[in-house]
Design a protein around this motif. Structure first.
Motif, PDB file in Angstrom:
ATOM      1  N   TYR A 237       0.846  -1.189   0.000  1.00  0.00           N
ATOM      2  CA  TYR A 237       0.000   0.000   0.000  1.00  0.00           C
ATOM      3  C   TYR A 237       0.886   1.246   0.000  1.00  0.00           C
ATOM      4  O   TYR A 237       1.932   1.281   0.649  1.00  0.00           O
ATOM      5  N   THR A 238       0.444   2.272  -0.689  1.00  0.00           N
ATOM      6  CA  THR A 238       1.219   3.518  -0.723  1.00  0.00           C
ATOM      7  C   THR A 238       1.406   4.083   0.670  1.00  0.00           C
ATOM      8  O   THR A 238       2.516   4.450   1.061  1.00  0.00           O
ATOM      9  N   ASN A 239       0.345   4.157   1.421  1.00  0.00           N
ATOM     10  CA  ASN A 239       0.385   4.799   2.735  1.00  0.00           C
ATOM     11  C   ASN A 239       0.729   3.793   3.824  1.00  0.00           C
ATOM     12  O   ASN A 239       0.322   2.620   3.772  1.00  0.00           O
ATOM     13  N   THR A 240       1.425   4.256   4.840  1.00  0.00           N
ATOM     14  CA  THR A 240       1.873   3.359   5.901  1.00  0.00           C
ATOM     15  C   THR A 240       0.735   2.862   6.778  1.00  0.00           C
ATOM     16  O   THR A 240       0.903   1.884   7.506  1.00  0.00           O
ATOM     17  N   ASP A 241      -0.444   3.520   6.723  1.00  0.00           N
ATOM     18  CA  ASP A 241      -1.572   3.070   7.536  1.00  0.00           C
ATOM     19  C   ASP A 241      -2.401   1.995   6.839  1.00  0.00           C
ATOM     20  O   ASP A 241      -3.494   1.661   7.278  1.00  0.00           O
ATOM     21  N   GLY A 242      -1.886   1.436   5.737  1.00  0.00           N
ATOM     22  CA  GLY A 242      -2.585   0.363   5.045  1.00  0.00           C
ATOM     23  C   GLY A 242      -3.629   0.841   4.063  1.00  0.00           C
ATOM     24  O   GLY A 242      -4.524   0.073   3.689  1.00  0.00           O
ATOM     25  N   THR A 243      -3.522   2.086   3.620  1.00  0.00           N
ATOM     26  CA  THR A 243      -4.476   2.632   2.649  1.00  0.00           C
ATOM     27  C   THR A 243      -3.725   3.098   1.408  1.00  0.00           C
ATOM     28  O   THR A 243      -2.505   3.131   1.376  1.00  0.00           O
ATOM     29  N   GLY A 244      -4.503   3.484   0.407  1.00  0.00           N
ATOM     30  CA  GLY A 244      -3.907   4.020  -0.812  1.00  0.00           C
ATOM     31  C   GLY A 244      -3.685   2.962  -1.871  1.00  0.00           C
ATOM     32  O   GLY A 244      -3.886   1.763  -1.658  1.00  0.00           O
ATOM     33  N   ALA A 245      -3.258   3.399  -3.034  1.00  0.00           N
ATOM     34  CA  ALA A 245      -3.032   2.501  -4.162  1.00  0.00           C
ATOM     35  C   ALA A 245      -1.840   1.590  -3.896  1.00  0.00           C
ATOM     36  O   ALA A 245      -0.993   1.877  -3.049  1.00  0.00           O
ATOM     37  N   ILE A 246      -1.786   0.480  -4.625  1.00  0.00           N
ATOM     38  CA  ILE A 246      -0.629  -0.398  -4.556  1.00  0.00           C
ATOM     39  C   ILE A 246       0.543   0.269  -5.273  1.00  0.00           C
ATOM     40  O   ILE A 246       0.390   0.789  -6.382  1.00  0.00           O
ATOM     41  N   ALA A 247       1.697   0.273  -4.644  1.00  0.00           N
ATOM     42  CA  ALA A 247       2.868   0.948  -5.205  1.00  0.00           C
ATOM     43  C   ALA A 247       4.107   0.101  -4.980  1.00  0.00           C
ATOM     44  O   ALA A 247       4.177  -0.713  -4.046  1.00  0.00           O
ATOM     45  N   ARG A 248       5.090   0.289  -5.840  1.00  0.00           N
ATOM     46  CA  ARG A 248       6.371  -0.386  -5.674  1.00  0.00           C
ATOM     47  C   ARG A 248       7.143   0.292  -4.546  1.00  0.00           C
ATOM     48  O   ARG A 248       7.289   1.511  -4.526  1.00  0.00           O
ATOM     49  N   MET A 249       7.634  -0.510  -3.613  1.00  0.00           N
ATOM     50  CA  MET A 249       8.453   0.012  -2.530  1.00  0.00           C
ATOM     51  C   MET A 249       9.874   0.225  -3.053  1.00  0.00           C
ATOM     52  O   MET A 249      10.491  -0.697  -3.595  1.00  0.00           O
ATOM     53  N   LYS A 250      10.386   1.428  -2.908  1.00  0.00           N
ATOM     54  CA  LYS A 250      11.632   1.805  -3.561  1.00  0.00           C
ATOM     55  C   LYS A 250      12.796   1.896  -2.575  1.00  0.00           C
ATOM     56  O   LYS A 250      12.648   2.399  -1.460  1.00  0.00           O
ATOM     57  N   SER A 251      13.928   1.430  -3.021  1.00  0.00           N
ATOM     58  CA  SER A 251      15.146   1.559  -2.236  1.00  0.00           C
ATOM     59  C   SER A 251      15.548   3.027  -2.135  1.00  0.00           C
ATOM     60  O   SER A 251      15.460   3.776  -3.114  1.00  0.00           O
ATOM     61  N   GLY A 252      16.015   3.422  -0.960  1.00  0.00           N
ATOM     62  CA  GLY A 252      16.521   4.781  -0.788  1.00  0.00           C
ATOM     63  C   GLY A 252      17.977   4.920  -1.186  1.00  0.00           C
ATOM     64  O   GLY A 252      18.545   6.013  -1.080  1.00  0.00           O
ATOM     65  N   TYR A 253      18.581   3.825  -1.648  1.00  0.00           N
ATOM     66  CA  TYR A 253      19.995   3.865  -2.028  1.00  0.00           C
ATOM     67  C   TYR A 253      20.141   4.175  -3.511  1.00  0.00           C
ATOM     68  O   TYR A 253      19.351   3.720  -4.337  1.00  0.00           O
ATOM     69  N   GLN A 254      21.146   4.949  -3.841  1.00  0.00           N
ATOM     70  CA  GLN A 254      21.449   5.264  -5.233  1.00  0.00           C
ATOM     71  C   GLN A 254      22.953   5.200  -5.447  1.00  0.00           C
ATOM     72  O   GLN A 254      23.742   5.317  -4.509  1.00  0.00           O
ATOM     73  N   LEU A 255      23.347   4.987  -6.693  1.00  0.00           N
ATOM     74  CA  LEU A 255      24.770   4.891  -7.009  1.00  0.00           C
ATOM     75  C   LEU A 255      25.451   6.248  -6.883  1.00  0.00           C
ATOM     76  O   LEU A 255      24.893   7.276  -7.272  1.00  0.00           O
ATOM     77  N   ARG A 256      26.636   6.244  -6.351  1.00  0.00           N
ATOM     78  CA  ARG A 256      27.462   7.452  -6.351  1.00  0.00           C
ATOM     79  C   ARG A 256      27.939   7.718  -7.780  1.00  0.00           C
ATOM     80  O   ARG A 256      27.910   6.830  -8.637  1.00  0.00           O
ATOM     81  N   THR A 257      28.394   8.909  -8.020  1.00  0.00           N
ATOM     82  CA  THR A 257      28.857   9.279  -9.360  1.00  0.00           C
ATOM     83  C   THR A 257      30.366   9.386  -9.446  1.00  0.00           C
ATOM     84  O   THR A 257      30.897   9.858 -10.447  1.00  0.00           O
ATOM     85  N   ASN A 258      31.073   8.932  -8.409  1.00  0.00           N
ATOM     86  CA  ASN A 258      32.535   9.043  -8.405  1.00  0.00           C
ATOM     87  C   ASN A 258      33.159   8.172  -9.492  1.00  0.00           C
ATOM     88  O   ASN A 258      32.717   7.044  -9.734  1.00  0.00           O
ATOM     89  N   ALA A 259      34.204   8.671 -10.131  1.00  0.00           N
ATOM     90  CA  ALA A 259      34.943   7.896 -11.125  1.00  0.00           C
ATOM     91  C   ALA A 259      36.115   7.158 -10.492  1.00  0.00           C
ATOM     92  O   ALA A 259      36.738   6.311 -11.132  1.00  0.00           O
ATOM     93  N   THR A 260      36.433   7.490  -9.244  1.00  0.00           N
ATOM     94  CA  THR A 260      37.526   6.830  -8.531  1.00  0.00           C
ATOM     95  C   THR A 260      37.023   6.320  -7.190  1.00  0.00           C
ATOM     96  O   THR A 260      35.983   6.771  -6.691  1.00  0.00           O
TER      97      THR A 260
END
Length: 446
Positions: A237-260
């Motif tokens: 569910y989108t909302n933490t109280d068990g309501t709202g549309a069904i949604a994909r739960m997304k990771s809060g992690y993203q790739l860094r952009t460092n070249a080294t």
């Protein structure tokens, strides 16, 4: 006083019977055994090892899950040269009935088991035991590499991510064994059901996984981490109280952009961005409840933890995937636990525990059954939600003659019917449980 004690006992038993960490395990009630492929042979070999969970017992504080670690879905082959097969682990897992938040320094996940799926199969974290050595300026740990400083479980500056590095060795269910201990590092669904297929192992060795990703339904509860908190599939569910549309739960992690990489290899085609766990950084997304926290979860209500019984919600991990349903770091739990890690294994289950027998009560109308491809040529695949009992699958021609029979086995989600000897025409696939059945029309057109 006696009435009060009886009331307290009844309340305790009633709550236990509804506690998902007791009721949600996939118990083997049909005698199903494991099966495996070997490289070069697309016919699965039957094993004399019971699949799924054997018994569930509990007392006032703990639940004890006895399992072989073998799934009902077919394991193997492991095409990266891994000589191991999935073998029985025969463990008694001791899990807390009432998990608690760790309010101190979060506990890091480690190599090896960090959780259990509801079929008794192990969950590992992101790593595969290989890292970068500053001493040799080369990889260390794992087959063919020198040992890492501090041993195979020690955390190094740059720790390899098993998902991209070992993809060629995962079977159709996105898992592999470590010295016989079959385990998933990631979302346990089949490669060929992802929206963008990044491994073709299922083409030759068809299998399935623990569940099927459905973007229109709340994903099932598929396991528990070693802190006792539940693990769900990719959608909620989108909302933490068990309501709202069904949604994909997304990771809060993203790739860094460092070249080294400081004290590590340069970012290049061999050691690409995402090859190591430390290539990721956590970015909070306040105001968007579909983004998960740094442990890869959130406090929420779910079908198994409704607001009526859990008004404050419960902490839940999710097996994160991207928009194409490919696994997304940190995959399930991690890199740290939310709760206090109290789970362990025991040699024997204490006396005085209560055995939970489970239930196989379900209706076919409630299952999300899919048949594909249709029209079909060489085969027809019948896919369902995870089930607690066996389903019979029958291919019938227009005159009512039975052409083939098959099964979707308890703890599995898939049955494949070979159509290479079937004539073109209209057929019906009947799927039956012990109490009802459902028919689907298919067309065979080669």
């Amino acid at each position: 006083m006696r009435k009060l004690l009886l009331l307290l006992l009844f309340t305790s038993v009633s709550f236990s019977q509804t506690n998902p960490i007791i009721t949600q395990w996939l118990q083997n009630t049909t005698g199903i055994t494991g099966r495996h492929y070997v490289s070069g042979n697309p016919t699965p070999i039957n094993d004399a090892v019971a699949a799924n969970v054997q018994t569930v017992r509990y007392d006032a504080n703990w639940v004890y899950i006895s399992a072989t670690g073998i799934p009902a879905y077919i394991t193997g082959p492991f095409l990266d040269g891994n000589p191991s097969l999935a073998t029985a682990q025969n463990k008694n897992f001791k899990m807390p009935l009432n998990p608690t938040q760790n309010t101190g320094t979060p506990t890091a996940t480690t190599g090896g088991n960090i959780g259990i799926f509801i079929n008794g199969v192990a969950l590992f974290d992101y790593r595969d035991g290989v890292a970068w050595s500053n001493t040799t300026n080369a990889l260390c740990g794992g087959p063919g590499n020198p040992p890492c400083a501090g041993g195979p479980m020690a955390t190094q500056a740059w720790n390899r991510d098993a998902i991209p590095a070992e993809r060629g060795g995962f079977d159709c269910s996105k898992a592999h064994p470590a010295m016989g201990n079959y385990h998933h590092h990631q979302n346990p669904s089949a490669f060929n059901l992802d929206l963008a297929v990044i491994s073709t192992v299922c083409d030759t060795y068809p299998s399935d996984g623990l569940y099927v990703i459905n973007a229109t339904q709340h994903s099932p509860l598929i396991g528990f981490a070693y802190d006792g908190f539940p693990i769900y599939g990719a959608y909620a569910y989108t909302n933490t109280d068990g309501t709202g549309a069904i949604a994909r739960m997304k990771s809060g992690y993203q790739l860094r952009t460092n070249a080294t990489r400081t004290n590590g290899p340069a970012v290049n085609s061999t050691y690409f961005n995402g090859y190591f766990r430390e290539d990721y950084e956590y970015v909070a997304h306040p105001g968007d409840p579909t983004y998960l926290d740094s442990h890869n979860g959130r406090i929420c209500n779910t079908p198994e933890y409704p607001a009526s019984l859990y008004p404050n919600g419960i902490y839940c991990y999710f097996t994160t995937v991207d928009a194409n349903h490919n696994s997304a770091y940190p995959y399930a739990v991690g890199p740290t636990f939310y709760g206090n890690v109290t789970a362990t294994t025991v040699t024997t289950v204490p006396t005085g525990t209560t055995t939970y027998l489970g239930t196989s009560d379900f209706n076919l109308s409630e299952l999300n059954i899919k048949l594909y491809p249709n029209p079909a040529q060489e085969f027809i695949a019948i896919q369902s939600d995870m089930i607690q009992d066996n389903l019979t699958v029958t291919l019938i021609d227009e005159l009512g003659k039975v052409i083939q029979t098959s099964e979707i086995l308890q703890g599995s989600t898939l049955s494949i019917i070979d159509l290479t000897t079937v004539y073109n025409g209209i057929y019906f696939v009947k799927i039956a449980s012990q109490k009802d059945n459902k028919a689907f029309k298919i067309i065979v057109n080669r």
